[in-house]
Motif scaffolding. Sequence first.
Motif, PDB file in Angstrom:
ATOM      1  N   THR A 134      -9.306   4.880  -0.261  1.00 49.39           N
ATOM      2  CA  THR A 134      -9.812   4.614  -1.613  1.00 49.39           C
ATOM      3  C   THR A 134      -9.341   3.254  -2.126  1.00 49.39           C
ATOM      4  O   THR A 134     -10.075   2.547  -2.812  1.00 49.39           O
ATOM      5  N   ALA A 135      -8.114   2.870  -1.775  1.00 51.04           N
ATOM      6  CA  ALA A 135      -7.620   1.560  -2.196  1.00 51.04           C
ATOM      7  C   ALA A 135      -8.411   0.433  -1.537  1.00 51.04           C
ATOM      8  O   ALA A 135      -8.641  -0.618  -2.139  1.00 51.04           O
ATOM      9  N   ALA A 136      -8.849   0.679  -0.297  1.00 47.12           N
ATOM     10  CA  ALA A 136      -9.568  -0.361   0.446  1.00 47.12           C
ATOM     11  C   ALA A 136     -10.899  -0.721  -0.190  1.00 47.12           C
ATOM     12  O   ALA A 136     -11.380  -1.842  -0.022  1.00 47.12           O
ATOM     13  N   VAL A 137     -11.503   0.229  -0.924  1.00 50.49           N
ATOM     14  CA  VAL A 137     -12.784  -0.056  -1.590  1.00 50.49           C
ATOM     15  C   VAL A 137     -12.592  -0.331  -3.077  1.00 50.49           C
ATOM     16  O   VAL A 137     -13.559  -0.407  -3.826  1.00 50.49           O
ATOM     17  N   GLY A 138     -11.350  -0.482  -3.506  1.00 54.24           N
ATOM     18  CA  GLY A 138     -11.088  -0.916  -4.867  1.00 54.24           C
ATOM     19  C   GLY A 138     -11.067   0.163  -5.928  1.00 54.24           C
ATOM     20  O   GLY A 138     -11.223  -0.132  -7.108  1.00 54.24           O
ATOM     21  N   ALA A 139     -10.886   1.424  -5.542  1.00 54.92           N
ATOM     22  CA  ALA A 139     -10.795   2.523  -6.505  1.00 54.92           C
ATOM     23  C   ALA A 139      -9.620   3.420  -6.114  1.00 54.92           C
ATOM     24  O   ALA A 139      -9.810   4.469  -5.503  1.00 54.92           O
ATOM     25  N   PRO A 140      -8.405   3.020  -6.448  1.00 55.22           N
ATOM     26  CA  PRO A 140      -7.219   3.753  -6.002  1.00 55.22           C
ATOM     27  C   PRO A 140      -7.203   5.215  -6.452  1.00 55.22           C
ATOM     28  O   PRO A 140      -7.795   5.583  -7.458  1.00 55.22           O
ATOM     29  N   THR A 141      -6.500   6.025  -5.680  1.00 58.23           N
ATOM     30  CA  THR A 141      -6.362   7.450  -5.960  1.00 58.23           C
ATOM     31  C   THR A 141      -5.420   7.672  -7.137  1.00 58.23           C
ATOM     32  O   THR A 141      -4.311   7.127  -7.172  1.00 58.23           O
ATOM     33  N   LEU A 142      -5.867   8.508  -8.082  1.00 56.68           N
ATOM     34  CA  LEU A 142      -5.024   8.918  -9.200  1.00 56.68           C
ATOM     35  C   LEU A 142      -4.396  10.288  -8.963  1.00 56.68           C
ATOM     36  O   LEU A 142      -3.236  10.513  -9.300  1.00 56.68           O
ATOM     37  N   GLU A 143      -5.186  11.210  -8.416  1.00 59.73           N
ATOM     38  CA  GLU A 143      -4.705  12.560  -8.138  1.00 59.73           C
ATOM     39  C   GLU A 143      -5.247  12.998  -6.789  1.00 59.73           C
ATOM     40  O   GLU A 143      -6.399  12.691  -6.454  1.00 59.73           O
ATOM     41  N   LEU A 144      -4.438  13.742  -6.049  1.00 59.66           N
ATOM     42  CA  LEU A 144      -4.867  14.248  -4.749  1.00 59.66           C
ATOM     43  C   LEU A 144      -4.312  15.657  -4.583  1.00 59.66           C
ATOM     44  O   LEU A 144      -3.106  15.863  -4.682  1.00 59.66           O
ATOM     45  N   ARG A 145      -5.219  16.580  -4.330  1.00 54.11           N
ATOM     46  CA  ARG A 145      -4.803  17.978  -4.164  1.00 54.11           C
ATOM     47  C   ARG A 145      -5.509  18.578  -2.954  1.00 54.11           C
ATOM     48  O   ARG A 145      -6.738  18.574  -2.867  1.00 54.11           O
ATOM     49  N   ARG A 146      -4.725  19.132  -2.019  1.00 58.40           N
ATOM     50  CA  ARG A 146      -5.316  19.813  -0.871  1.00 58.40           C
ATOM     51  C   ARG A 146      -5.659  21.237  -1.284  1.00 58.40           C
ATOM     52  O   ARG A 146      -4.828  21.961  -1.829  1.00 58.40           O
TER      53      ARG A 146
END
Length: 238
Positions: free
Chosen positions: A194-206
Amino acid sequence: MTGSEERLVKFLSAAGVASRRAAGDLVKAGRIAVNGRTIREPGFRILPADTVTLDGRPVEPAGRFHYIMLNKPRGYVCTNADPHAPRKAVDLIRLDPPVRLFSAGRLDKESEGMILFSNDGDYVARLTHPRYEIRKTYLVRVTREFTEPELTRIRTGITDGGEHLRVISIAPAGNCLYRIVLNEGKKREIRRLTAAVGAPTLELRRIRIGGLALGDLPQGAFRELTPEEVALTLEAHS
């Protein structure tokens, strides 16, 4: 070879000492002895009457296997190796009597959701080795909506630090929220994508491993899996 012989690394894995790969490293490092003699060959075979020690301490044969689902909160690390980590996910699991557990894969400190623990080394190895293609599903909130070209780039994959990163699938699931499926968990893979396309991750839940969903297990809580649920986690193409 007799039918009662067993490979040393398999014995160590089944006893909950480490995964087979890590057990092999322990053997090569000279930390394992059989009947008082240091063994450095992972393929060495032992008999039921043999005494196995790790750093001089006896290793007991495997007893009951435990398969645990934990809903990991943010702020906890998924390592047993760092004694100085202030908050370890495994410390949220309290069994009586205590059992040494290993995580089947990891979630980074900032991530939350479903993580599995077990003292069954073979099970942990199957969940974590890429060749078994066990799919993991995540809900990921990013800083903005992806454009279609960006979604295509994520699906096709990017190269970062010499590693090729890609998802099995990505689909919108709400406002700046996406459902992402992986079958290989490279370190911080989703965050790097997500950082590579310019929209960093804010929350991540498996929310899912194999065919088993997290469901309504409260954050910070754990429970034992049924045999049927253990089988569901090993489904490769759910």
